[in-house]
Design a protein around this motif. Structure first.
Motif, mmCIF file in Angstrom:
data_model
loop_
_atom_site.group_PDB
_atom_site.id
_atom_site.type_symbol
_atom_site.label_atom_id
_atom_site.label_comp_id
_atom_site.label_asym_id
_atom_site.label_seq_id
_atom_site.Cartn_x
_atom_site.Cartn_y
_atom_site.Cartn_z
ATOM 1 N N ASN A 55 30.796 82.157 32.925
ATOM 2 C CA ASN A 55 29.827 82.056 34.018
ATOM 3 C C ASN A 55 30.344 82.780 35.260
ATOM 4 O OD1 ASN A 55 27.433 81.080 35.372
ATOM 5 N ND2 ASN A 55 28.719 79.524 36.324
ATOM 6 N N ARG A 109 30.163 86.572 34.728
ATOM 7 C CA ARG A 109 28.775 87.050 34.801
ATOM 8 C C ARG A 109 28.297 87.119 36.248
ATOM 9 N NH1 ARG A 109 26.523 83.491 31.516
ATOM 10 N NH2 ARG A 109 25.914 82.120 33.200
ATOM 11 N N LYS A 123 27.649 90.728 39.359
ATOM 12 C CA LYS A 123 26.306 91.017 39.887
ATOM 13 C C LYS A 123 26.402 91.923 41.087
ATOM 14 C CE LYS A 123 23.708 87.443 37.855
ATOM 15 N NZ LYS A 123 22.879 88.059 36.905
#
Length: 138
Positions: free
Chosen positions: A131, A134, A138
């Protein structure tokens, strides 16, 4: 423009406090999109990312990695309580990748030893690391 206040609180204090036009979270029951005026509720959050579309610019989106927790929506105040929360800009991706490798090794060892408790802890650590990676990318 209608708006909501989003506050994310961890044991370290308030980690996020901004006005938003839209918030997207993942609960243990599925995704939840929140606009101003949303019905009041309390739900359990999954280990996942939170998307906050800020009101200052419709293209301004904040991404926050949370390790589960609770979300409460009351009028136009969204309060999220989590063990930890990190904005995308604050995540050290290389550190998260090392944590992922460590969790994968621990998971493999736990499965080999047939240690259910160790396996569960390693699986959660792996999910948290993935998590963070990820959101950090961004």
């Amino acid at each position: 423009m209608a708006q909501m206040t989003v506050q994310i609180v961890t044991p370290d204090g308030i980690r996020y406090d901004h006005h938003a036009a839209f918030v997207l979270v993942r609960t243990t029951e599925g995704e939840l999109g929140i606009y101003p005026g949303h019905v009041e509720l309390i739900a359990v959050l999954a280990i996942d990312e939170i998307k906050v579309r800020r009101i200052d610019d419709e293209n301004h989106v904040d991404w926050i990695a949370v390790n589960g927790g609770i979300i409460e929506i009351s009028k136009d105040l969204i309060t999220i309580v989590s063990d930890s929360a990190e904005r995308d800009r604050d995540i050290d991706v290389s550190r998260a990748e090392r944590a992922k490798l460590r969790a994968e090794r621990e998971l493999e060892e736990a499965q080999h030893a047939q240690n259910i408790d160790m396996e569960r802890r390693a699986a959660i650590a792996l999910q948290r690391a993935i998590n963070r990676i990820r959101v950090g990318q961004k």
